[in-house]
Design an enzyme around this catalytic site. Structure first.
Site, mmCIF file in Angstrom:
data_model
loop_
_atom_site.group_PDB
_atom_site.id
_atom_site.type_symbol
_atom_site.label_atom_id
_atom_site.label_comp_id
_atom_site.label_asym_id
_atom_site.label_seq_id
_atom_site.Cartn_x
_atom_site.Cartn_y
_atom_site.Cartn_z
ATOM 1 C CD GLU A 1 10.663 -30.608 -7.074
ATOM 2 O OE1 GLU A 1 9.736 -31.413 -7.285
ATOM 3 O OE2 GLU A 1 10.860 -29.595 -7.777
ATOM 4 C CE LYS B 1 7.825 -26.927 -14.217
ATOM 5 N NZ LYS B 1 8.172 -27.079 -12.786
HETATM 6 N N1 PSU Z 1 11.091 -28.135 -11.635
HETATM 7 C C1 PSU Z 1 11.798 -28.918 -12.470
HETATM 8 N N2 PSU Z 1 11.265 -30.106 -12.851
HETATM 9 C C2 PSU Z 1 10.049 -30.539 -12.343
HETATM 10 C C3 PSU Z 1 9.301 -29.708 -11.464
HETATM 11 C C4 PSU Z 1 9.885 -28.514 -11.139
HETATM 12 O O1 PSU Z 1 12.912 -28.551 -12.890
HETATM 13 O O2 PSU Z 1 9.636 -31.647 -12.667
HETATM 14 C C5 PSU Z 1 7.981 -30.162 -10.866
HETATM 15 C C6 PSU Z 1 7.901 -29.650 -9.433
HETATM 16 O O3 PSU Z 1 7.688 -30.733 -8.587
HETATM 17 C C7 PSU Z 1 6.708 -28.719 -9.427
HETATM 18 C C8 PSU Z 1 5.844 -29.373 -10.437
HETATM 19 O O4 PSU Z 1 6.105 -28.593 -8.156
HETATM 20 O O5 PSU Z 1 6.770 -29.707 -11.469
HETATM 21 C C9 PSU Z 1 4.712 -28.459 -10.882
HETATM 22 O O6 PSU Z 1 3.698 -29.211 -11.435
HETATM 23 P P1 PSU Z 1 2.293 -28.525 -11.800
HETATM 24 O O7 PSU Z 1 2.585 -27.577 -12.912
HETATM 25 O O8 PSU Z 1 1.403 -29.688 -12.226
HETATM 26 O O9 PSU Z 1 1.776 -27.861 -10.580
#
Ligand code: PSU
Ligand code: MN
Length: 299
Positions: free
Chosen positions: A23, A157
């Site tokens: 990604e 996370k």
């Molecule tokens: N994992 C990481 N760093 C990131 C992300 C994931 O180590 O920046 C990103 C991914 O693209 C994931 C997004 O889909 O954060 C999730 O965002 P949200 O919580 O707004 O759905």
């Protein structure tokens, strides 16, 4: 949906060689420049050295690209106008000719359209802390629920509510397995205190389990929770107070919605003087390594 594939990705698709989807939001919004570019290039070379074609996914001028040539990768890493683009925004991004970095949900969707079945990220999104009031639950979980792929992640996370994230994944029917562990890892740390995930001890085992799911007609992903290497982790007791402080800062500054995750990652980076970035890179590389092995097993 028109998809531009790089020459290497096209060749690998045609000849059935292993491909690993990557990604671009982790590059554009998860890490600062130039560390993000270094990380991306390191990850891609690792893939190539081990005989797997990396397929970084992004949107350039409203066009979907799978496999980025060097100049496009640099653009995604460097340009401030690249927008975080989740699955529900794909049509908008195309119509409005966005430059877009794809999140876990949109990356999975696009990879699946091409028949790519393995994807490595850092940490998936999930149920945010305080979701009982904010209702903030990442689209990533819903993409995992209805896209049959193998997704490698260092748990979810740690800025999230992990027990609620695990409950939600059960509700959605996502197969969650731990790589050599029965504890769900917490991104920056190996340990979350959440046990009971099904342990699998080899990439071959991961691939076999995915095949069973597919032949059983299941449409959800297999989420492989792969703990950060011990030498790179920030122990849970150390990072917890920092995460709490960053969540408070986000609330004070009224940061919500899709801006929340990038804000928290950046704020934690500042508060740890860059240590969290090193950990983030290490865990993401570790996931790419496992993704490479699984992609080879499935090719
Ligand atoms: N994992 C990481 N760093 C990131 C992300 C994931 O180590 O920046 C990103 C991914 O693209 C994931 C997004 O889909 O954060 C999730 O965002 P949200 O919580 O707004 O759905
Ligand atoms: Mn959200």
């Amino acid at each position: 949906m028109k998809i531009h594939t790089s020459r290497n990705v096209q060749l690998a698709l045609e000849s059935g060689q292993p491909i690993l989807a990557l990604e671009s939001t982790i590059i554009a919004h998860g890490m600062p420049f130039p560390d993000n570019l270094k990380f991306a290039q390191q990850g891609e070379s690792l893939c190539r050295d081990r005989g797997v074609t990396p397929a970084m996914i992004a949107i350039i001028n409203g066009e979907i690209h799978v496999g980025l040539e060097k100049d496009l990768l640099i653009f995604i890493a460097e340009d401030d106008g690249v927008r975080k683009t989740s699955r529900r925004e794909l049509g908008i991004a195309i119509a409005e000719k966005w430059h877009g970095a794809t999140t876990v949900s949109s990356t999975m969707h696009i990879a699946h359209q091409l028949g790519i079945s393995v994807f490595a990220t850092g940490g998936i999104g999930g149920v945010h802390r305080g979701a009982e009031y904010s209702f903030d639950i990442s689209q990533d979980l819903f993409a995992l629920a209805n896209t049959p792929m193998v997704v490698i992640s260092a748990g979810a996370k740690a800025i999230l509510d992990l027990p609620k994230t695990l409950e939600m994944m059960e509700t959605l029917g996502i197969t969650v397995i731990g790589y050599k562990t029965n504890e769900f890892p917490a991104f920056y740390s190996q340990s979350s205190g959440c046990f009971g995930v099904y342990p699998v001890s080899s990439s071959r085992g991961v691939a076999a389990l995915f095949r069973e799911n597919v032949s059983a007609g299941l449409s959800a992903s297999v989420l492989v929770a792969n703990p950060v290497p011990l030498k790179d982790e920030i122990p849970a007791q150390e990072i917890e107070s920092i995460i709490n402080a960053s969540c408070k800062a986000a609330a004070t500054q009224n940061i919500t919605g899709k801006d929340l995750t990038p804000f928290l990652l950046g704020d934690i980076l500042d508060k740890t003087s860059g240590r969290s970035l090193k950990t983030n890179q290490a865990l993401a590389i570790n996931n790419i390594k496992l993704g490479i092995d699984v992609a080879k097993e499935l090719a």
